[in-house]
Design an enzyme around this catalytic site. Structure first.
Site, PDB file in Angstrom:
ATOM      1  NE  ARG A 148     -52.530  38.591  49.310  1.00  0.00           N
ATOM      2  CZ  ARG A 148     -53.330  37.518  49.163  1.00  0.00           C
ATOM      3  NH1 ARG A 148     -53.840  37.220  47.979  1.00  0.00           N
ATOM      4  NH2 ARG A 148     -53.581  36.740  50.187  1.00  0.00           N
ATOM      5  CE  LYS A 242     -56.273  37.998  52.584  1.00  0.00           C
ATOM      6  NZ  LYS A 242     -57.440  37.554  51.812  1.00  0.00           N
ATOM      7  CD  GLU A 275     -62.178  39.268  44.261  1.00  0.00           C
ATOM      8  OE1 GLU A 275     -61.188  38.598  44.616  1.00  0.00           O
ATOM      9  OE2 GLU A 275     -62.286  40.489  44.473  1.00  0.00           O
TER      10      GLU A 275
END
Length: 392
Positions: A148, A242, A275
């Site tokens: 990721r 991210k 989220e």
């Protein structure tokens, strides 16, 4: 331990030598000594003092009447003060080791765990990061988090300073040098230092940083309250990456705390559950279905995806009727039998209240507790695909 500078050079990345090579080996005693002020600063202070004591009582326009004596420090004096800051107890976490591609190695001296202020990750937010838990001398899901991490770097147009295998080796070696057997590993990729421009074209090399944080206690699956966040949710393009641009996340967390909760819950642009501030959200419906919002507009949580995989055991033994990932409206979420937050820092944390609505019985639910136990067991004895032994 392999020579990191050599591996970096082999990867074609320029490594700057450390200008403070002895810092990790020998502590410099804190000092209150102040460097001598240059003559120009002394003249300024004298002029200000004269203005402040003049008979008219008025200082010339633009004059600082009450100056703060700012010392001009040498490198060694800066090092002394960094040591003094570390000794002051101002930090509430214990940093065991740091790697920096800027100085091409690992330090175990927290005073030396710094990055250049002209790094574009600092002043432009042009960087990405990720993490991995350390438990019983093993790194949990590092491979998955690293995948990721590299995907985020590609989306952020950050070239890799080394290839994937070298980055993995650097991270494992940093944990090894730390001697930490329980805690977390955090790591960053930046377009690097170079200037204070907006464009990264002046950055010669991207930079890799990693730090190991000791954490002797494990998270506890105690129930918490959450609120619906008023902070605008990130657009999908940035939510799935991210990046270090976590101001919306930080404000969502603060807003939750200010309202007596643990964190805030974001809704997406269509009003569906998105989220938490830095964690995924899960529900158990009245029909015992484990339900999570789809990952197409939010960060794809490594821990959340692992929980979904482990939850198949509960489907097999009848604890759950099924597992689904789809859009979840607020009304459905608040009517669930259980609600939980899922992330690498908290594992599985039950939610017992959302805004003014109690969730289920208003107490921690059995499925959340079972999932917490399953993920913790997986961290301790899971397959090699999710656990890397650290060769201390």
């Amino acid at each position: 331990m392999a020579n990191l500078s050599a591996s970096a050079a082999a990867a074609g990345h320029r490594v700057s030598p450390s200008h403070r090579p002895s810092l990790a080996l020998k502590k410099i005693a804190p000092s209150l000594r102040v460097a001598a002020a240059p003559a120009g600063l002394l003249r300024l202070r004298a002029a200000v003092a004269r203005a402040a004591t003049s008979s008219s009582g008025a200082a010339p326009a633009g004059t600082i009447v009450n100056p703060i004596d700012v010392p001009l420090l040498s490198f060694s004096e800066v090092a002394e003060r960094l040591d003094a800051f570390q000794a002051s107890g101002a930090r509430n976490q214990t940093y065991m080791a740091m790697y920096s591609s800027i100085f091409g190695g690992i330090t175990t001296d927290p005073s030396a765990m710094v990055i250049p202020i002209d790094d574009h990750m600092v002043h432009r937010g042009h960087g990405v990061f990720d993490t991995a838990a350390i438990l019983d001398g093993h790194l949990y899901e590092l491979e998955q988090h690293l995948d990721r991490f590299l995907k985020s770097a590609h989306m952020a147009k950050i070239p890799l300073p080394f290839d994937r295998s070298t980055i993995l080796s650097v991270l494992v070696q940093t944990v090894c040098a730390s001697k930490c057997t329980q805690g977390s590993l955090r790591y960053w990729l930046s377009v690097g230092p170079g200037d204070f421009q907006l464009s990264s074209s002046g950055c010669t090399n991207s930079a890799l940083y990693a730090i190991v944080i000791d954490s002797p206690s494990l998270p506890v699956p105690s129930g918490c309250k959450v609120i619906t966040s008023s902070i605008p949710v990130k657009s999908p393009q940035f939510a799935v990456m991210k990046s270090v641009n976590y101001l919306p996340n930080a404000l969502t967390k603060v807003e939750g705390e200010e309202n007596g909760g643990f964190t805030g819950i974001w809704l997406d642009d269509e009003g569906f559950v998105a989220e938490g501030s830095n964690m995924n959200v899960g529900f158990v419906t009245r029909n015992k279905e484990l339900l999570m919002p789809r990952f197409d507009k939010i960060l794809s949580g490594c821990t959340a995806k692992r929980v979904l995989a482990l939850a198949e055991q509960l489907v097999e033994n009848g604890g759950l009727s099924g597992i689904s990932s789809r859009n979840v409206c607020v009304q459905e979420g608040k009517a669930a039998a259980e609600m939980m937050l899922i992330g690498s820092g908290i594992l599985v944390k039950p939610v017992v209240q959302w805004d003014d609505q109690m969730i289920g019985s208003g107490k921690e639910g059995p499925i959340a507790q079972t999932l917490f136990n399953l993920i913790l067991e997986d961290m301790r004895s899971g397959p090699p695909s999710v656990r890397i032994r650290v060769p201390y």
